[in-house]
Design a protein around this motif. Structure first.
Motif, PDB file in Angstrom:
ATOM      1  N   GLY A 132       0.792  -1.218   0.000  1.00 55.98           N
ATOM      2  CA  GLY A 132       0.000   0.000   0.000  1.00 55.98           C
ATOM      3  C   GLY A 132       0.823   1.266   0.000  1.00 55.98           C
ATOM      4  N   CYS A 133       2.105   1.164   0.336  1.00 53.20           N
ATOM      5  CA  CYS A 133       2.967   2.345   0.388  1.00 53.20           C
ATOM      6  C   CYS A 133       3.444   2.732  -1.010  1.00 53.20           C
ATOM      7  CB  CYS A 133       4.189   2.089   1.274  1.00 53.20           C
ATOM      8  SG  CYS A 133       3.803   2.031   3.024  1.00 53.20           S
ATOM      9  N   VAL A 134       3.593   4.027  -1.228  1.00 55.31           N
ATOM     10  CA  VAL A 134       4.096   4.500  -2.527  1.00 55.31           C
ATOM     11  C   VAL A 134       5.526   5.026  -2.418  1.00 55.31           C
ATOM     12  CG1 VAL A 134       1.776   5.052  -3.318  1.00 55.31           C
ATOM     13  CG2 VAL A 134       3.141   6.833  -2.218  1.00 55.31           C
ATOM     14  N   LEU A 135       6.016   5.140  -1.193  1.00 54.57           N
ATOM     15  CA  LEU A 135       7.406   5.559  -0.976  1.00 54.57           C
ATOM     16  C   LEU A 135       7.926   4.885   0.274  1.00 54.57           C
ATOM     17  CD1 LEU A 135       9.893   7.438  -1.541  1.00 54.57           C
ATOM     18  CD2 LEU A 135       8.808   9.102  -0.016  1.00 54.57           C
ATOM     19  N   ALA A 136       9.098   4.257   0.156  1.00 51.18           N
ATOM     20  CA  ALA A 136       9.768   3.658   1.309  1.00 51.18           C
ATOM     21  C   ALA A 136      11.137   4.309   1.435  1.00 51.18           C
ATOM     22  CB  ALA A 136       9.916   2.148   1.131  1.00 51.18           C
ATOM     23  N   ILE A 137      11.381   4.921   2.584  1.00 51.77           N
ATOM     24  CA  ILE A 137      12.660   5.579   2.846  1.00 51.77           C
ATOM     25  C   ILE A 137      13.484   4.677   3.753  1.00 51.77           C
ATOM     26  CG2 ILE A 137      13.800   7.592   3.840  1.00 51.77           C
ATOM     27  CD1 ILE A 137      11.250   9.180   3.259  1.00 51.77           C
ATOM     28  N   GLY A 138      14.591   4.184   3.243  1.00 48.37           N
ATOM     29  CA  GLY A 138      15.462   3.312   4.022  1.00 48.37           C
ATOM     30  C   GLY A 138      16.458   4.140   4.823  1.00 48.37           C
ATOM     31  N   MET A 139      16.504   3.925   6.113  1.00 46.73           N
ATOM     32  CA  MET A 139      17.431   4.660   6.973  1.00 46.73           C
ATOM     33  C   MET A 139      18.788   3.974   6.951  1.00 46.73           C
ATOM     34  SD  MET A 139      15.578   7.121   7.936  1.00 46.73           S
ATOM     35  CE  MET A 139      16.712   7.834   9.119  1.00 46.73           C
ATOM     36  N   SER A 140      19.824   4.736   6.659  1.00 49.94           N
ATOM     37  CA  SER A 140      21.175   4.179   6.551  1.00 49.94           C
ATOM     38  C   SER A 140      22.131   4.963   7.442  1.00 49.94           C
ATOM     39  CB  SER A 140      21.647   4.238   5.101  1.00 49.94           C
ATOM     40  OG  SER A 140      22.956   3.703   4.970  1.00 49.94           O
ATOM     41  N   ALA A 141      22.951   4.231   8.193  1.00 49.32           N
ATOM     42  CA  ALA A 141      23.904   4.885   9.092  1.00 49.32           C
ATOM     43  C   ALA A 141      25.213   5.200   8.387  1.00 49.32           C
ATOM     44  CB  ALA A 141      24.166   3.995  10.299  1.00 49.32           C
ATOM     45  N   GLU A 194      -0.442  23.916  -1.981  1.00 48.95           N
ATOM     46  CA  GLU A 194       0.529  24.020  -3.068  1.00 48.95           C
ATOM     47  C   GLU A 194       0.953  22.651  -3.612  1.00 48.95           C
ATOM     48  OE1 GLU A 194       3.828  26.353  -1.795  1.00 48.95           O
ATOM     49  OE2 GLU A 194       2.631  28.160  -1.420  1.00 48.95           O
ATOM     50  N   ILE A 195       0.377  21.602  -3.047  1.00 53.15           N
ATOM     51  CA  ILE A 195       0.730  20.242  -3.469  1.00 53.15           C
ATOM     52  C   ILE A 195      -0.170  19.799  -4.610  1.00 53.15           C
ATOM     53  CG2 ILE A 195       0.859  17.822  -2.765  1.00 53.15           C
ATOM     54  CD1 ILE A 195       1.420  18.761   0.060  1.00 53.15           C
ATOM     55  N   THR A 196       0.438  19.313  -5.680  1.00 51.82           N
ATOM     56  CA  THR A 196      -0.315  18.749  -6.801  1.00 51.82           C
ATOM     57  C   THR A 196      -0.474  17.249  -6.572  1.00 51.82           C
ATOM     58  OG1 THR A 196       0.617  20.383  -8.321  1.00 51.82           O
ATOM     59  CG2 THR A 196      -0.384  18.414  -9.297  1.00 51.82           C
ATOM     60  N   PRO A 197      -1.707  16.769  -6.355  1.00 52.29           N
ATOM     61  CA  PRO A 197      -1.905  15.342  -6.071  1.00 52.29           C
ATOM     62  C   PRO A 197      -1.389  14.459  -7.210  1.00 52.29           C
ATOM     63  CG  PRO A 197      -3.895  16.601  -5.608  1.00 52.29           C
ATOM     64  CD  PRO A 197      -2.967  17.519  -6.357  1.00 52.29           C
ATOM     65  N   THR A 198      -0.597  13.478  -6.861  1.00 49.12           N
ATOM     66  CA  THR A 198      -0.065  12.532  -7.832  1.00 49.12           C
ATOM     67  C   THR A 198      -0.292  11.120  -7.305  1.00 49.12           C
ATOM     68  OG1 THR A 198       1.679  14.081  -8.488  1.00 49.12           O
ATOM     69  CG2 THR A 198       1.991  11.778  -9.085  1.00 49.12           C
ATOM     70  N   GLU A 199      -0.855  10.253  -8.143  1.00 50.15           N
ATOM     71  CA  GLU A 199      -1.106   8.882  -7.711  1.00 50.15           C
ATOM     72  C   GLU A 199       0.103   8.020  -8.068  1.00 50.15           C
ATOM     73  OE1 GLU A 199      -4.633   5.492  -7.749  1.00 50.15           O
ATOM     74  OE2 GLU A 199      -4.697   7.149  -9.187  1.00 50.15           O
ATOM     75  N   TYR A 200       1.002   7.876  -7.086  1.00 44.58           N
ATOM     76  CA  TYR A 200       2.201   7.077  -7.303  1.00 44.58           C
ATOM     77  C   TYR A 200       1.876   5.589  -7.232  1.00 44.58           C
ATOM     78  CZ  TYR A 200       4.928  11.373  -6.810  1.00 44.58           C
ATOM     79  OH  TYR A 200       5.445  12.628  -7.001  1.00 44.58           O
ATOM     80  N   ALA A 201       2.723   4.791  -7.842  1.00 48.78           N
ATOM     81  CA  ALA A 201       2.544   3.339  -7.821  1.00 48.78           C
ATOM     82  C   ALA A 201       2.832   2.796  -6.423  1.00 48.78           C
ATOM     83  CB  ALA A 201       3.473   2.687  -8.835  1.00 48.78           C
ATOM     84  N   THR A 202       2.017   1.863  -5.971  1.00 46.31           N
ATOM     85  CA  THR A 202       2.224   1.245  -4.663  1.00 46.31           C
ATOM     86  C   THR A 202       3.362   0.229  -4.726  1.00 46.31           C
ATOM     87  OG1 THR A 202       0.646  -0.521  -5.139  1.00 46.31           O
ATOM     88  CG2 THR A 202      -0.224   1.475  -4.082  1.00 46.31           C
ATOM     89  N   ASN A 203       3.807  -0.184  -3.561  1.00 49.27           N
ATOM     90  CA  ASN A 203       4.892  -1.169  -3.488  1.00 49.27           C
ATOM     91  C   ASN A 203       4.535  -2.448  -4.236  1.00 49.27           C
ATOM     92  OD1 ASN A 203       7.433  -2.303  -2.102  1.00 49.27           O
ATOM     93  ND2 ASN A 203       5.864  -3.754  -1.498  1.00 49.27           N
ATOM     94  N   GLU A 204       3.295  -2.922  -4.052  1.00 49.29           N
ATOM     95  CA  GLU A 204       2.924  -4.176  -4.715  1.00 49.29           C
ATOM     96  C   GLU A 204       2.821  -4.004  -6.230  1.00 49.29           C
ATOM     97  OE1 GLU A 204      -0.759  -2.838  -2.288  1.00 49.29           O
ATOM     98  OE2 GLU A 204       1.424  -2.728  -2.170  1.00 49.29           O
ATOM     99  N   ALA A 205       2.444  -2.810  -6.693  1.00 50.88           N
ATOM    100  CA  ALA A 205       2.419  -2.554  -8.141  1.00 50.88           C
ATOM    101  C   ALA A 205       3.830  -2.577  -8.705  1.00 50.88           C
ATOM    102  CB  ALA A 205       1.755  -1.207  -8.423  1.00 50.88           C
ATOM    103  N   LEU A 206       4.773  -2.000  -7.955  1.00 50.70           N
ATOM    104  CA  LEU A 206       6.174  -2.018  -8.394  1.00 50.70           C
ATOM    105  C   LEU A 206       6.729  -3.435  -8.389  1.00 50.70           C
ATOM    106  CD1 LEU A 206       7.571   1.142  -6.566  1.00 50.70           C
ATOM    107  CD2 LEU A 206       7.121   0.879  -9.015  1.00 50.70           C
ATOM    108  N   GLU A 207       6.402  -4.206  -7.358  1.00 54.82           N
ATOM    109  CA  GLU A 207       6.882  -5.588  -7.298  1.00 54.82           C
ATOM    110  C   GLU A 207       6.326  -6.394  -8.461  1.00 54.82           C
ATOM    111  OE1 GLU A 207       9.156  -6.991  -5.389  1.00 54.82           O
ATOM    112  OE2 GLU A 207       9.519  -5.091  -4.369  1.00 54.82           O
ATOM    113  N   GLY A 208       5.072  -6.115  -8.824  1.00 53.12           N
ATOM    114  CA  GLY A 208       4.474  -6.785  -9.982  1.00 53.12           C
ATOM    115  C   GLY A 208       5.208  -6.422 -11.263  1.00 53.12           C
TER     116      GLY A 208
END
Length: 257
Positions: A88-97, A183-197
């Motif tokens: 369901g997520c459209v952006l995943a931010i990985g935290m890196s040390a 000021e935000i223009t709504p954009t329907e980004y691809a979900t994680n499962e759509a990208l995995e597909g």
């Protein structure tokens, strides 16, 4: 007085965006860190906690260290894989040390939060944290579209997991409160499962056309993932690409008029 009330209402509306932010902890080894992370989240208005294969959970130590945030632990979602946690997520931010020798874009946590706040206004995003000892694996990073670092003291950059969660959640809250929603223009980004597909479809196509050798794939699939991660694909763009892949295997003949 009216202006103050309007400001409070505005902040409250913006804070709703935080409900679109989930914190994902991968393979946490110390249950106390889960409880402390839950406490850090609640102080900043985040409430969705996902746990990927935690060593011990539920656990009394986690509950004790959560203080007044035991409700986050009770509602935490436990998954076997990171992909499940990112559904369901459209952006995943990985935290890196540390800096990685990979092609993901790397920004500081403030920049990451600013970008994420604009997306979280309408769609779910995830902040992904790795294990206490080694952080996120390369395979886990491949599930993310952006990497973020906390610019700590280079002479002593060691941060406890819960402390890192606190810093990132604070940055998210501040970014959301400062965000100008009109000021935000709504954009329907691809979900994680759509990208995995898409990735599965692309890999299957590359095997069929002989470009990818499944017996010696090297790192082609990982590199392709990183190319598309930088592109920030929208839902319709994924559909377009998958249509191209389908016709790559079964071309359509157009009638000449």
């Amino acid at each position: 007085m009216t202006a103050n009330l309007d400001a409070i209402k505005s902040d409250s509306a913006k804070a709703e965006s935080l409900h679109n932010v989930r914190v994902v902890l991968c393979q946490t080894s110390h249950p106390g860190n889960i409880g402390s992370a839950a406490r850090a989240m609640k102080t900043m208005g985040l409430k969705h906690l996902y746990l990927v294969k935690p060593d011990k959970f539920p656990d009394a130590h986690a509950t004790a260290l959560s203080t007044g945030a035991a409700d986050l632990l009770e509602n935490a979602i436990v998954t076997e894989t990171l992909s499940e946690a990112l559904q369901g997520c459209v952006l995943a931010i990985g935290m890196s040390a540390r800096k990685r020798q990979i092609s993901h874009e790397l920004v500081n946590v403030r920049e990451a939060a600013m970008r994420a706040s604009k997306i979280a206004a309408s769609q779910p995003i995830a902040l992904v944290f790795g294990t206490e000892m080694s952080g996120l694996s390369n395979a886990e990073l491949d599930c993310c579209q952006l990497l973020a670092m906390i610019p700590a003291n280079p002479e002593y950059s060691s941060l406890n997991l819960a402390a890192a969660v606190q810093v990132m959640c604070y940055e998210m809250r501040m970014a959301v409160l400062e965000c100008k929603l009109d000021e935000i223009t709504p954009t329907e980004y691809a979900t994680n499962e759509a990208l995995e597909g898409l990735y599965a479809h692309l890999e299957d196509t590359l095997i069929k056309i002989g470009y990818l050798n499944p017996n010696a794939p090297k790192k082609l699939s990982e590199r392709i993932r990183r190319i598309y991660a930088r592109a920030k694909l929208e839902k319709e763009e994924v559909n377009l690409l998958r249509g191209i892949l389908t016709l790559t295997i079964e071309p359509k003949k157009h009638t000449k008029y």
